[in-house]
Scaffold this motif. Sequence first.
Motif, PDB file in Angstrom:
ATOM      1  N   MET A  33       1.055   8.576  -2.016  1.00 39.25           N
ATOM      2  CA  MET A  33       1.655   9.601  -1.530  1.00 39.25           C
ATOM      3  C   MET A  33       3.137   8.948  -1.055  1.00 39.25           C
ATOM      4  SD  MET A  33       0.550  13.059  -0.917  1.00 39.25           S
ATOM      5  CE  MET A  33       0.957  12.969   0.781  1.00 39.25           C
ATOM      6  N   HIS A  34       3.564   7.863  -1.768  1.00 42.39           N
ATOM      7  CA  HIS A  34       5.046   7.376  -1.321  1.00 42.39           C
ATOM      8  C   HIS A  34       5.907   8.363  -1.518  1.00 42.39           C
ATOM      9  CE1 HIS A  34       6.247   6.901  -5.444  1.00 42.39           C
ATOM     10  NE2 HIS A  34       7.553   6.130  -4.780  1.00 42.39           N
ATOM     11  N   GLU A  35       5.549   9.252  -2.281  1.00 37.79           N
ATOM     12  CA  GLU A  35       6.605  10.551  -2.609  1.00 37.79           C
ATOM     13  C   GLU A  35       7.041  11.154  -1.147  1.00 37.79           C
ATOM     14  OE1 GLU A  35       3.837   9.873  -4.053  1.00 37.79           O
ATOM     15  OE2 GLU A  35       4.106  10.318  -6.240  1.00 37.79           O
ATOM     16  N   TRP A  36       6.340  10.766   0.019  1.00 37.21           N
ATOM     17  CA  TRP A  36       6.826  11.359   1.163  1.00 37.21           C
ATOM     18  C   TRP A  36       7.992  10.951   1.761  1.00 37.21           C
ATOM     19  CZ3 TRP A  36       8.003  10.091   5.962  1.00 37.21           C
ATOM     20  CH2 TRP A  36       8.222  11.010   7.142  1.00 37.21           C
TER      21      TRP A  36
ATOM     22  N   ILE B  49       6.006   1.766 -12.830  1.00 38.58           N
ATOM     23  CA  ILE B  49       7.269   2.613 -13.052  1.00 38.58           C
ATOM     24  C   ILE B  49       7.326   3.838 -12.133  1.00 38.58           C
ATOM     25  CG2 ILE B  49       8.179   4.285 -14.964  1.00 38.58           C
ATOM     26  CD1 ILE B  49       6.803   2.249 -17.017  1.00 38.58           C
ATOM     27  N   HIS B  50       6.171   4.397 -11.742  1.00 34.44           N
ATOM     28  CA  HIS B  50       6.181   5.385 -10.816  1.00 34.44           C
ATOM     29  C   HIS B  50       6.880   4.909  -9.485  1.00 34.44           C
ATOM     30  CE1 HIS B  50       4.416   8.522  -8.103  1.00 34.44           C
ATOM     31  NE2 HIS B  50       3.793   7.630  -7.443  1.00 34.44           N
ATOM     32  N   PHE B  51       6.636   3.697  -9.045  1.00 32.61           N
ATOM     33  CA  PHE B  51       7.353   3.224  -7.781  1.00 32.61           C
ATOM     34  C   PHE B  51       8.736   3.005  -8.251  1.00 32.61           C
ATOM     35  CE2 PHE B  51       2.785   2.115  -6.650  1.00 32.61           C
ATOM     36  CZ  PHE B  51       2.713   3.015  -5.610  1.00 32.61           C
ATOM     37  N   VAL B  52       9.096   2.289  -9.332  1.00 34.19           N
ATOM     38  CA  VAL B  52      10.427   1.815  -9.623  1.00 34.19           C
ATOM     39  C   VAL B  52      10.654   1.858 -11.003  1.00 34.19           C
ATOM     40  CG1 VAL B  52      12.012  -0.311  -9.530  1.00 34.19           C
ATOM     41  CG2 VAL B  52      10.309  -0.104  -7.802  1.00 34.19           C
TER      42      VAL B  52
ATOM     43  N   THR C 206       0.879  -1.241   0.029  1.00 39.20           N
ATOM     44  CA  THR C 206      -0.030   0.128  -0.006  1.00 39.20           C
ATOM     45  C   THR C 206       0.805   1.205  -0.095  1.00 39.20           C
ATOM     46  OG1 THR C 206       0.004  -0.166   2.329  1.00 39.20           O
ATOM     47  CG2 THR C 206      -2.172  -1.075   1.233  1.00 39.20           C
ATOM     48  N   GLU C 207       0.311   2.153  -0.353  1.00 40.89           N
ATOM     49  CA  GLU C 207       1.060   3.624  -0.523  1.00 40.89           C
ATOM     50  C   GLU C 207       0.734   4.416   0.525  1.00 40.89           C
ATOM     51  OE1 GLU C 207       0.554   5.473  -4.409  1.00 40.89           O
ATOM     52  OE2 GLU C 207       2.316   6.693  -3.823  1.00 40.89           O
ATOM     53  N   GLU C 208       1.639   5.023   1.205  1.00 38.17           N
ATOM     54  CA  GLU C 208       1.189   5.829   2.367  1.00 38.17           C
ATOM     55  C   GLU C 208       2.443   7.043   2.511  1.00 38.17           C
ATOM     56  OE1 GLU C 208       0.415   5.084   7.058  1.00 38.17           O
ATOM     57  OE2 GLU C 208      -0.655   3.535   5.682  1.00 38.17           O
TER      58      GLU C 208
HETATM   59 NI    NI Z   1       3.269   7.976  -5.254  1.00 37.62          NI
END
Ligand code: NI
Lengths: 236, 236, 135, 135
Positions: free
Chosen positions: D1-4, D97-100, B73-75
């Motif tokens: 929002m894994h961008e955090w 691709i966004h994640f890796v 999951t994305e957090e």
């Molecule tokens: Ni993201």
Amino acid sequence: MIDPRSSVIEKRLAGVKRIVAVTGWKGGIGKSSIASVLALLLAHKGHRAALLDLDFTGASDHIILGINDAHYTEETGLNPPLAHGITFMSMSFFSQGRAVPLRGSDVSQAALELLAVTQWGEQDFLVVDMPPGIGDASLDMVRWIKRAELLAVTTPAVLSVETLKRSLALFERLNVPLLGIIENLSTAAHSPFVSHAKFLGSIQRDPSLEAATGHPEQILRTRFAEELGKVAAVFD
Amino acid sequence: MIDPRSSVIEKRLAGVKRIVAVTGWKGGIGKSSIASVLALLLAHKGHRAALLDLDFTGASDHIILGINDAHYTEETGLNPPLAHGITFMSMSFFSQGRAVPLRGSDVSQAALELLAVTQWGEQDFLVVDMPPGIGDASLDMVRWIKRAELLAVTTPAVLSVETLKRSLALFERLNVPLLGIIENLSTAAHSPFVSHAKFLGSIQRDPSLEAATGHPEQILRTRFAEELGKVAAVFD
Amino acid sequence: MHEWALAEAVIASAAETARQQKMSVVEEIVLNIGELQSIDAEMFASLVKNQLTQAEPLLQDAEVRVVRGEAAFECQACKKEFSEQDAKVSEEEREAIHFVPEMAHVYMRCPACGSPDFSIVRGRGVFIQEITGQP
Amino acid sequence: MHEWALAEAVIASAAETARQQKMSVVEEIVLNIGELQSIDAEMFASLVKNQLTQAEPLLQDAEVRVVRGEAAFECQACKKEFSEQDAKVSEEEREAIHFVPEMAHVYMRCPACGSPDFSIVRGRGVFIQEITGQP
Ligand code: NI
Ligand SMILES: Nc1ncnc2c1ncn2[C@@H]1O[C@H](COP(=O)(O)OP(=O)(O)O)[C@@H](O)[C@H]1O
Ligand SMILES: Nc1ncnc2c1ncn2[C@@H]1O[C@H](COP(=O)(O)OP(=O)(O)O)[C@@H](O)[C@H]1O
Ligand SMILES: [Mg+2]
Ligand SMILES: [Mg+2]
Ligand SMILES: [Mg+2]
Ligand SMILES: [Mg+2]
Ligand code: NI
Ligand SMILES: [Zn+2]
Ligand SMILES: [Zn+2]
């Protein structure tokens, strides 16, 4: 700065009639054993056979074939030694039994160097032993050794079958010709590849192979060599 | 241009008590089986156990453990799913069952990205499943995961023993601590490592492991798991 | 003299490049010979010149000039930059590196941290630095 | 929002760099956000700004500016250079691709020869392009 080496690869391989890349993309399925013993069998049948161990960080063909004293010579390039009838090149000649810690980009550089300076001469077959995975060496093979045909190895194990499935799909799209599929370490429960159009045959687990490691004459008397010999009929 | 990612790796691993890298540098010796089932056993014993499959081009832990439906999951990053009690991260989550053709430099980049964004949380153990060879992933581990301890796997086969010998010598010079050595696929003829000071135990070839592939409950009932469990006592 | 094979690569590559750049005659080929591979620069230049005499008209009258490239390494583990002088290698090891410069990772170590995980930043082997000619 | 998580890396790395360069206060951080990873630049800048408010005094008052980096690829097989527009990827593939970003090698192909063996020349992901401040 222009790197001149790739310009000469085709010329170096010009005297080689067929190039067979033994792969399967999984580790420990018998790629090196099959590549080494295939070269041995081809030489024994009277073919001019060469073997290139392209698994630089895990070179093992010299151990399988017991090639300890043979050494390349330097002339208009590197002349690979003839060992047990096989024209043989491996990173083991340069690493003195030590570990070879190479990143993928170094694997590419080292492969390019060997391909540029090795004088293979006239050969009926060049067998190439590939490392596991789809990394630099696999991709370089597609790029530099365009004439290579794949001899794909699998075992009946789910993990090997899954790896072969996904990899074959990729290499088919890359137009690398598939020479055939060998099932190694066969059991009663066969892999789905035995019904593949390109299936060549099965090789059983042969407990006598281990003791024969390093002794080519002994290897030739194993059941492993006998069964591989039947598969190798495809080359006659 | 500064790549910010490596600055945060230590923080991401801060909640992890011990990091165990399962290696042996040869393919097909059981690294992935041991890494996956070790994580499973640790979780079953009540430890908080995580598993990272670092064999990006040959990912297999998800097949061994039958992890099909779990999803990250994305957090505040990527939270790895909890599957069969194991906090699990693998490239298989992103590759949809396709082949992953990555050069070594891409393996490094992908590993760096995962290490920077994966939120492991609090863990007693993070088991890292390493690819064969001494390539980018092995060298990156030394560079980025400084606390990793090696759990080295070998088999009695000459080829595996030779690989382990030369590789252990190198990693000792690099000051990577050796947690212990496991002999897998043991036969009557043992490897010389059974007398090594760090030898932890042997695991026999277990024909029931193949059918249990993908079924954790069944794996836990195999002799393989039983014997690995004894070895894993070193973690208690 | 396995250098002959590399000289042949230089000729093939120079011809390719000259044709791509639509030259009708090549006047000069400048080679960069990286220190790591321990190739004698004079000897290599004369190997290339000898092969030129038998090469196609395009290349036959080219001058060959040689620039030596110092070797430089950067450790990926500790970021230390170092030079060849910092590395101690035996004669036999030097020979292995002569044939395959990547063997440096087997025989050399970062002088600061002991890692074999360095990159060869410059001075690996034979490059064509420049080709000049007439269209 | 894994961008955090990536924003946190930016803060940690900026602090490290500022200290190395012996800055006492950082005035501006310029980020380069590579197109391949499909990170919303405005959103990412605000994530970084939010984290700055809790960061050490050194960084607290820095401006955050964002530059978008176009993605460029070069095929290692046929040398073709190509851009993101040349690649067709589905929503699900785009997420991977966004994640890796290296998953591009799984889902994208060289438009000229079909190879997955291209290098990501530019525009992969998040970089710090510049840090300015006072000593
Ligand atoms: Ni993201
Ligand atoms: N048919 C077989 N019977 C018995 N042992 C085998 C057989 N094929 C391979 N082996 C053994 O399995 C191990 C792995 O084989 P290897 O050729 O090194 O595989 P790879 O090159 O795919 O990693 C070696 O110890 C080898 O001796
Ligand atoms: N002790 C064992 N008994 C039976 N099969 C085993 C054993 N250990 C590993 N295997 C099998 O051997 C193959 C290779 O194992 P794997 O864990 O993928 O090795 P690696 O990760 O080192 O390549 C797999 O098919 C696996 O199921
Ligand atoms: Mg092998
Ligand atoms: Mg594995
Ligand atoms: Mg290097
Ligand atoms: Mg790439
Ligand atoms: Ni020489
Ligand atoms: Zn160093
Ligand atoms: Zn292309």
